[in-house]
Design a protein around this motif. Structure first.
Motif, PDB file in Angstrom:
ATOM      1  N   ASP A   1       0.811  -1.217   0.000  1.00 57.22           N
ATOM      2  CA  ASP A   1       0.000   0.000   0.000  1.00 57.22           C
ATOM      3  C   ASP A   1       0.849   1.272   0.000  1.00 57.22           C
ATOM      4  N   THR A   2       2.120   1.161   0.377  1.00 53.60           N
ATOM      5  CA  THR A   2       2.973   2.351   0.472  1.00 53.60           C
ATOM      6  C   THR A   2       4.068   2.377  -0.582  1.00 53.60           C
ATOM      7  N   ILE A   3       3.987   1.503  -1.574  1.00 51.22           N
ATOM      8  CA  ILE A   3       5.057   1.440  -2.564  1.00 51.22           C
ATOM      9  C   ILE A   3       5.158   2.729  -3.377  1.00 51.22           C
ATOM     10  N   GLY A   4       4.005   3.350  -3.653  1.00 52.31           N
ATOM     11  CA  GLY A   4       4.020   4.614  -4.387  1.00 52.31           C
ATOM     12  C   GLY A   4       4.720   5.712  -3.606  1.00 52.31           C
ATOM     13  N   LYS A   5       4.417   5.795  -2.330  1.00 43.99           N
ATOM     14  CA  LYS A   5       5.048   6.790  -1.467  1.00 43.99           C
ATOM     15  C   LYS A   5       6.540   6.543  -1.345  1.00 43.99           C
TER      16      LYS A   5
ATOM     17  N   THR B   1       8.522   4.963  -3.451  1.00 40.89           N
ATOM     18  CA  THR B   1       9.179   5.253  -4.725  1.00 40.89           C
ATOM     19  C   THR B   1       9.366   6.749  -4.912  1.00 40.89           C
ATOM     20  N   THR B   2       8.334   7.517  -4.558  1.00 36.77           N
ATOM     21  CA  THR B   2       8.432   8.975  -4.673  1.00 36.77           C
ATOM     22  C   THR B   2       9.530   9.539  -3.786  1.00 36.77           C
TER      23      THR B   2
END
Length: 274
Positions: free
Chosen positions: A152-156, A158-159
């Motif tokens: 659930d936090t992979i986008g965060k 990566t950013t």
């Protein structure tokens, strides 16, 4: 620098990146893949342990194989393909792209960071790129094996990682500019030390301010396996940039040095004739 020279260096930079990518692939396959396979095995064992009771018999008799097959069906590629052709393609494309970018940085840096030869400038460019593009972000957000963190936090995550890369590169450029401006007053050595200290200080502040990645590794994941993966990741990048610095240095020397060699005899002959 003439446009044709920059273009020639760009082509050779991409070739050097390809060569470096081949070496990096060899390291990734020999050192990195075992830890990736270990991480996948841990996740499969965890998934098998969390499976419903009705699937218990399958987990006891080749449950790992069933899990692998299901993953392969979802992803469309077998694990063997991912660890060979897929890995090679990714590393080589990565090497060529970074080689081209680094060659442009070399073209800008040549003659602006000191009176270094093309080989020395290539080595310094590769070292600076490794430090700012990978090492500094790695120290803040170290690499983790696939599928071991909170999805659930992979986008965060990566950013944050790419933000750290951008910040590190900008701080590196700022340190270079500061070093050049301080050199007339402090001398090259002292100016370099002052600029380097400033880079470290501001980077430390950024480390303290930016959020961490506490959920990037699942609880209970083997610490030894995680350590092996991170060391392998660091080794791959170190080999990539070291080989690029050496190979591109040779190429750049051949492109730039002959002009000086050609100019030398002409002056000598003219003086003799006079």
């Amino acid at each position: 620098m003439h446009a044709s020279t920059v273009r020639s260096l760009l082509v050779r930079g991409m070739l050097a990146g390809l060569i470096a990518g081949l070496f990096a692939f060899a390291v990734a396959y020999a050192v990195g893949e075992p830890s990736v396979n270990g991480a996948i095995a841990v996740e499969e064992a965890k998934a098998a342990g969390e499976a419903p009771a009705g699937h218990g018999s399958h987990a006891g008799h080749g449950g790992g194989t069933v899990a692998v097959e299901s993953v392969e069906e979802e992803e469309g590629f077998s694990r063997s393909t991912q660890s060979t052709f897929g890995l090679a393609t990714g590393v080589l494309v990565y090497g060529v792209a970074l080689g081209g970018i680094a060659s442009l940085a070399f073209s800008f840096a040549l003659g602006r960071i000191g009176r270094f030869s093309p080989r020395a400038t290539a080595a310094l460019t590769a070292a600076a790129a490794f430090t700012t593009v990978y090492l500094v972000p790695f120290l803040k957000y170290p690499a983790t094996p696939p599928a071991v963190g909170n999805p659930d936090t992979i986008g965060k995550r990566t950013t944050l990682f790419f933000l750290m890369i951008l910040l590190s590169v900008l701080l590196g450029i700022a340190a270079l500019i500061a070093g050049r401006r301080l050199a007339p007053r402090l001398g090259n050595w002292n100016a370099t030390l002052a600029a380097g200290a400033g880079f470290v200080a501001v980077t430390a502040v950024a480390f303290a301010v930016l959020p961490g990645n506490e959920d990037s590794v699942a609880a209970g994941f083997p610490a030894g396996l995680l350590w092996d993966f991170r060391l392998a990741s660091l080794a791959i990048q170190a080999v990539l940039w070291a080989v690029f610095g050496i190979a591109f240095g040779v190429f750049a020397q051949k492109v730039l040095a002959p002009r000086a060699d050609t100019a030398g005899p002409e002056v000598h002959v003219g003086a003799t004739a006079g």
